[in-house]
Design a protein around this motif. Sequence first.
Motif, PDB file in Angstrom:
ATOM      1  N   ASP B 104       9.385 -10.385   7.514  1.00 21.72           N
ATOM      2  CA  ASP B 104       8.103  -9.769   7.143  1.00 21.72           C
ATOM      3  C   ASP B 104       7.367  -9.208   8.356  1.00 21.72           C
ATOM      4  O   ASP B 104       6.747  -8.150   8.289  1.00 21.72           O
ATOM      5  N   ARG B 108       6.316  -5.294   9.103  1.00 24.10           N
ATOM      6  CA  ARG B 108       4.972  -4.815   9.455  1.00 24.10           C
ATOM      7  C   ARG B 108       4.971  -4.140  10.823  1.00 24.10           C
ATOM      8  O   ARG B 108       4.204  -3.208  11.061  1.00 24.10           O
ATOM      9  N   ARG B 112       3.892  -0.163  11.499  1.00 24.20           N
ATOM     10  CA  ARG B 112       2.862   0.379  12.403  1.00 24.20           C
ATOM     11  C   ARG B 112       3.235   1.809  12.800  1.00 24.20           C
ATOM     12  O   ARG B 112       2.375   2.624  13.129  1.00 24.20           O
ATOM     13  N   ASP B 119      10.658   0.321   5.462  1.00 25.64           N
ATOM     14  CA  ASP B 119      11.362   0.096   4.207  1.00 25.64           C
ATOM     15  C   ASP B 119      12.860   0.307   4.353  1.00 25.64           C
ATOM     16  O   ASP B 119      13.662  -0.394   3.757  1.00 25.64           O
TER      17      ASP B 119
ATOM     18  N   ASP C  14      -2.713  -1.727  17.923  1.00 30.81           N
ATOM     19  CA  ASP C  14      -2.769  -2.476  16.652  1.00 30.81           C
ATOM     20  C   ASP C  14      -1.570  -3.422  16.542  1.00 30.81           C
ATOM     21  O   ASP C  14      -0.715  -3.252  15.678  1.00 30.81           O
ATOM     22  N   VAL C  16       1.026  -6.175  15.710  1.00 37.09           N
ATOM     23  CA  VAL C  16       1.299  -6.738  14.393  1.00 37.09           C
ATOM     24  C   VAL C  16       0.736  -8.155  14.347  1.00 37.09           C
ATOM     25  O   VAL C  16       0.772  -8.893  15.324  1.00 37.09           O
ATOM     26  N   HIS C  17       0.191  -8.479  13.185  1.00 36.50           N
ATOM     27  CA  HIS C  17      -0.359  -9.818  13.014  1.00 36.50           C
ATOM     28  C   HIS C  17       0.786 -10.821  12.933  1.00 36.50           C
ATOM     29  O   HIS C  17       1.743 -10.628  12.203  1.00 36.50           O
ATOM     30  N   VAL C  20       1.512 -15.268   8.406  1.00 39.96           N
ATOM     31  CA  VAL C  20       1.253 -14.675   7.087  1.00 39.96           C
ATOM     32  C   VAL C  20      -0.029 -13.849   7.091  1.00 39.96           C
ATOM     33  O   VAL C  20      -0.931 -14.049   7.917  1.00 39.96           O
ATOM     34  N   ILE C  21      -0.079 -12.916   6.170  1.00 42.79           N
ATOM     35  CA  ILE C  21      -1.301 -12.141   5.967  1.00 42.79           C
ATOM     36  C   ILE C  21      -1.910 -12.543   4.625  1.00 42.79           C
ATOM     37  O   ILE C  21      -1.266 -13.244   3.836  1.00 42.79           O
ATOM     38  N   ASN C  42       6.236 -10.973   0.425  1.00 45.24           N
ATOM     39  CA  ASN C  42       6.008  -9.724   1.168  1.00 45.24           C
ATOM     40  C   ASN C  42       5.099  -9.940   2.384  1.00 45.24           C
ATOM     41  O   ASN C  42       4.310  -9.064   2.741  1.00 45.24           O
ATOM     42  N   GLY C  43       5.180 -11.114   2.955  1.00 46.84           N
ATOM     43  CA  GLY C  43       4.381 -11.397   4.139  1.00 46.84           C
ATOM     44  C   GLY C  43       3.034 -12.027   3.814  1.00 46.84           C
ATOM     45  O   GLY C  43       2.338 -12.501   4.712  1.00 46.84           O
ATOM     46  N   ARG C  73       4.074  -4.529  -4.376  1.00 47.00           N
ATOM     47  CA  ARG C  73       4.033  -3.209  -3.725  1.00 47.00           C
ATOM     48  C   ARG C  73       3.691  -2.168  -4.787  1.00 47.00           C
ATOM     49  O   ARG C  73       4.287  -2.147  -5.866  1.00 47.00           O
ATOM     50  N   TYR C  75       2.819   1.946  -5.434  1.00 44.54           N
ATOM     51  CA  TYR C  75       2.959   3.295  -4.888  1.00 44.54           C
ATOM     52  C   TYR C  75       2.354   4.300  -5.846  1.00 44.54           C
ATOM     53  O   TYR C  75       2.411   4.116  -7.064  1.00 44.54           O
ATOM     54  N   PRO C 135       9.309  -4.016  -1.716  1.00 46.76           N
ATOM     55  CA  PRO C 135       9.125  -2.644  -1.248  1.00 46.76           C
ATOM     56  C   PRO C 135      10.161  -1.681  -1.835  1.00 46.76           C
ATOM     57  O   PRO C 135      11.331  -2.028  -1.966  1.00 46.76           O
ATOM     58  N   ASN C 136       9.732  -0.512  -2.200  1.00 47.97           N
ATOM     59  CA  ASN C 136      10.628   0.518  -2.728  1.00 47.97           C
ATOM     60  C   ASN C 136      10.322   1.905  -2.180  1.00 47.97           C
ATOM     61  O   ASN C 136      10.752   2.901  -2.735  1.00 47.97           O
ATOM     62  N   PHE C 137       9.580   1.942  -1.098  1.00 49.33           N
ATOM     63  CA  PHE C 137       9.171   3.247  -0.561  1.00 49.33           C
ATOM     64  C   PHE C 137      10.375   4.076  -0.114  1.00 49.33           C
ATOM     65  O   PHE C 137      10.432   5.282  -0.322  1.00 49.33           O
ATOM     66  N   ASP C 154       1.658   4.728  -0.335  1.00 49.78           N
ATOM     67  CA  ASP C 154       1.662   3.287  -0.564  1.00 49.78           C
ATOM     68  C   ASP C 154       0.217   2.864  -0.793  1.00 49.78           C
ATOM     69  O   ASP C 154      -0.615   2.949   0.109  1.00 49.78           O
ATOM     70  N   GLU C 157      -2.384  -1.728  -0.373  1.00 53.02           N
ATOM     71  CA  GLU C 157      -3.571  -2.334   0.235  1.00 53.02           C
ATOM     72  C   GLU C 157      -4.860  -1.804  -0.396  1.00 53.02           C
ATOM     73  O   GLU C 157      -5.944  -2.268  -0.075  1.00 53.02           O
TER      74      GLU C 157
END
Lengths: 511, 538, 406
Positions: B104, B108, B112, B119, C14, C16-17, C20-21, C42-43, C73, C75, C135-137, C154, C157
């Motif tokens: 995961d 992410r 970015r 994906d 930025d 990445v965190h 978990v988010i 998904n995180g 997810r 879209y 995810p299916n993007f 997407d 969010e």
Amino acid sequence: MSNYDIAIIGAGHNGLACAAYLAKAGRKVLVLEANDEVGGLAATREFAPGFRASVAQTLPQLNRGLVDDLNLEKHGFKLALDAMPTVAMAPGKSPISITSGALSGASAEDSAAYPEYRRLLSKFADAINPFWHKRPPMIADGDMGDLATLGKFGWNLRRLGKDDMRELMRMIALPAQDLMDEFFQDDALKAALSWDCNIGSKLAPRSPNNAVLALLLRMSGDLTDGLPLPAGGAGGFTDALAASATSFGAEIRCGAAVEKVLIDDMSVSGVQLSNGEQVQATTVISNADPKTSFLTLLGAQHLDVQFTHRISRLRNQGYVAKLHLALDEIPTFTGLEKPAGRLMLTPSMKYIECAFDDAKYGGYANELPMEVIIPSLVDDSLAPVGKHVLSANIQYAPYAVKGGWDQHREQFLANALATLSQYSPGIESQVSAAELLTPADLEQQFNLAGGHWHHAEFAIDTWWMNRPTYGASQYTTPISGFHLCGAGAHPGGGLMGTCGANAARAILEDR
Amino acid sequence: MKSKYDAIVIGAGHNGLTNAAYLAKSGLDVLVVEKNDYIGGAAVSRELHEGWLYSNCSYVCSLLRQSIHRDLNLTRHGLMIVPYSGTTNFSLNGNYIAEYGDHDMQYREIKRHSLRDADAIHRYETDLMRYAKLIRHFLLRTPADPTSFKPRDLGEMMFMAKKFAGMGEEQVYEFMRFMTMSAGDFLDEYFENDLVKALYSTSSIIGTALGVYSPGTAYVLLHHVMGDVDGAVGAWGLARGGMGAISNALAGALKEHDGEILTEAPVAQIIVKKGCAKGVALEDGREINADIVVSNLDPKRTFTNIMDAADIPSDLRKKAENFKIRGSSGKVNIALTGKPDFPSLPADHKLRNGSFQFLDSMERMERAYDDWKHGRWSDDPFIEMTQSSVWDPTLASPGHYFVSCFIQYCPAEVEGGWTPDKRDAFGKTVIDQICNYSPNFRDHIAHMEVRTPFEIENEIGLTEGNIFQGELTIDQLMFNRPFPGYSQYRGPVKGMYMCGSGTHPGGGVSSACGANSAREILMDLKRPNVVPEDDVDE
Amino acid sequence: MPMQTNLQAADTIDHVHEGVIYSPFHRRTSAKNINQQWSVWNGYASTKYYADAHLEYFSTRNTCGVFDVSPMRKYRIKGPDAEAMLNRMVTRDVTSQAVDTVAYNIWCTDAGKLIDDGTLFRVSEDDFWLCAADPNFDWLQLSAVGFPNLEITDISEDLASLALQGPTSCALLKAMGFSGIENATPFSIMRFPFGAGEITISRTGYTGDLGYELWVDPADAELLWDQLFSVGQVYGIQPLGEDSLEMARIEAGFLAPDVDFHGSLHTVDRGHDHSPLELALGWIINFKKGHFSGRAALAKEKAAGKHRRLIKLDIEGNKPAENSILYCDKGCKKTIGYVTSAMWSPVVKANIAYGLVEGQYADGPIWAEIYHQKELRWVRKLAQCTRVTKPFWAPERARQTPPSDC
């Protein structure tokens, strides 16, 4: 609305060859050509009053079988020259003339090495030759014809003998540079011999895997023992094909641009022209490149997702420019009595590689590798009396040149002329007209997406059962009644009509 | 040292030691001769600066066959492979793309830069894994000779056909494409972002005299991700104690089976009498006899340096001369008194423990290749910088660090030849590049060792310093490696064999070449096989 | 010189965190997650169970329960080519899908192997949402090749979403002021003013019971949660964790990706992916609508009829047949498949499971090899399985409009 068995999109040499074979077999065939004359990239066009030149490649790799099957000689096809020598040129060095039999002007070592080089490559070419003229097999469809092709392929390899078979399996992956280095010493000779390994592709002497295959394809012609030059240029060949097709009953309509292929319940039902006219046909064969055929003429909505992606990922950006010069007199090339033959302005493989380096990043070299012929020396149909045509293939002219070709056309032409004048001092003053055809021009003038000679890169990863991609490599496509017959199909580009002939045979067998 | 052995192995690199260990395990009386005063060849660790242990050639490992590790009791002989992770690839503005083990987070992180690429990574990894699983079947097997009708070759061909067919028809076509295409084209089928493509492209040219756009580099990429650590295919590990720990453990296994090693014993020639190998003549004039002589040297060196032209077929000599073993890599090994600071990463960030690269596009890599083609090292070199000591506390004292920098491209020959000045200038280019991203890096340097292909060749004996003992191109892979007709480890004379990375399956610290070669030797001697089969992927 | 860098400071990047988010509902879900039992979806931190999975499950059958589906997810596919592109991607007929309706859909590779499933919302003629668990993007982008006139974004969010499921869910929504919601038919969409903007309510869910999914701006997420739980007190509202949802979906007959099927784009070994035919999804393959991706392969497979079959099983005894191998004989001589999902169904009082078996054995005797623990000791048991063709749980109210009790 009119009715045909078969509509063929595009009257390039492959479309015409396909039409001729199908018409000969009794099919009612209509060929639709968007331009006002037949031939496509294999046409001979007037580029200045009285001066004519072949749009793209001039030298064919023709097969006796096709010429005889289609009675081309009866329809006006003849050769201006049986075998054109290749001349390796380098400034300040004496030229080396290359024929299929021997070298002249080369060092003793190179001359001694040449027969073994020819023996080996001719043997390989002969072993592979039948397969250029067959439908590529699929490995697991259980089709007996395919199994026979695969079996024959294995047998032909085995028949080379242990040592030569091993050499083929090794050499097939060699870059041109390594291949030439294994045999020869002279830089210009190596560069000239390497030309046919990479011309038309985004490849250079150091690029592995694809060079030898391309070389073998270009050695596949059996019409003469050398490079034949058709009278009237490439158009002499295509005009004969058109006449042959017509004689068998095919109809050819020029100025008839196909806008889309019509589909009814997952099968082809005909084509629609740009003027809205519809032509019914249960079989539609596209001589257009695969991207245009599938994505523009057919439309992704009729195709599966991964297949569409594979088609869209085909490398179809051309890297060759064509230069035509109208000359007031025979130009003088340093070191040559007469500029006869195929003059390779390629002093070394490194020189070619450097030009490629520029093109990789969307630029082009100051000193351009060129393959020059002056066909009017042996063919007076191409230029007014006493005047001449110089026709050159130039590498590398990237389709996607940074800034676009409108911005670079003049500079590229200037570079080409400057390169030429290194070999033929003063040639600029003899030029009365010039035509430069970049890949962008080919795209625009011939609806050829990417302007690539081969419609899609000729490389092992796009070869045989992978040409243009599996699922469309047997001249059939996922759409019933829709077929390919252009250079994007097996065996690929080159003036030979084999894609068209193979497609016709596959379609006839299918019924 | 005795004057006669059953077998002599030339070169105490890891494949030579593996080969010798298996011959010894089978009961043969084996001697390994090594030109240097240390063993290991390119899998070596030495204290080149007091207090720092340098693995100055190979620096990470992934292909080492775990069945050999287990079978030769290498753990008991001191070997432990520890996994490491986290590569950060910086772009010019200090932003970066990093590799994370966590799925995961990796998603992410790529997101970015590109949602699409984040994906697509799953599809990319699946396809690559499929090819890796296929190739992995063949690592501990002898390539079939496709020109042969011998039952064993036909059997191997059948095995290969079966494994191919097992992928399904479409995947066979996809694999044929993959094997011949360029890494650039391959990556373009999945990704859109330059930084993402740059990150994944680096594996495709490491050690290779080709560019990312050269056809054939997709396979090189696979070659770098088909290894595993404990079944995690694609993972890389470090040998605790440096890469020399692998060689030392193999030497331990050899000695356990009463094999001997003679160092400082460069071989002048393989002695051939009446078409049979009879031993080796050392440069100091000593002769040692054996009916089996195995060369762990690269094929070019083997057949052009230590075999008399009169003893081998002339076509083989020519093949050896044409063998592509091109130097394209350099190394800069650095002892540091402080941890490198990358101001674009937050303090104490996990990524600060990982590896670093500095490449924002495949084009920059390709341009570095262009420089190499013209006989220059690039002003903008690609560097893979691995902080080995962060993961392995035995390499430097606490607070001190050892980093290994691998550089692509560095030519084997430069105009006028390599000199110490040029070598140092090359080193300076590398440090300048690092300092671009880690401005105070230079302040921490206690000692550094710069190795161009020239040094690697001279010290290790790898022709042109090629890390794979020969390019990994199709004309030199599988049954073509090193040459067609010589891919089954047997040399041109009876009793002479090859066991180096120049043979199948090629470069990397795998022990597979040495083990495969031992199996063939034992077969010729009609002795029971003691070489284990590979661990099969479940 | 190397190329010049212009390094940004670490705090302007930025990064990445790590770890978990959090979903827009996290503060609320975390407060109710008394034992901090989380899984990662998904995180995102996703509740496994809040207090008692068994009790939570019963709210979906007896009162109503709320599950945070924000990690899904989502879209948006918008533009003149959107309909044609989606119609070619999924197996159902998108051209006949009305505006403001939802359709459960699947999409397949060229070889007719299932990539994923999800729900397709038609929010206007040329505007669609596609919601899926994973995810299916990438696949959407691949599917869009040749369809230039559309945009895929997407919106995961941009939407906070809750599933409100159970018999009292309609009444609760009505009590919250969404009057007219009782007229929403299954798979229809309604919109109401909410918070600073709008709430979209679709009559959809993953429990097989009456239920809705609620879609709001993340800024209004906590407001929605709070209103649901304050008004919902008297409707027996409960928060649902993944464990209880899993029970509900098995009873309802829904498939879970990477549980009941392995997405074909991520399948390494040949044959380890699945066609929708073998997963009993033939009912949503529309062979009459024209071309769609995988059609030719699926038509061929259907005609051959030899595919594996995912079947519903009622298994003797009360030990769930999780991870069981299936045989066609009690002597376990012939392996015919395996169990993908299994549970003791509290409402049906039956030991239920899905089994994926070779086609020719689907109608014959089936035995499950069950391993279960008795006070740490592992016991092997062979249990006879009975094939069930009707859904395990399909209450009338799930299909009624207006639903009973509303």
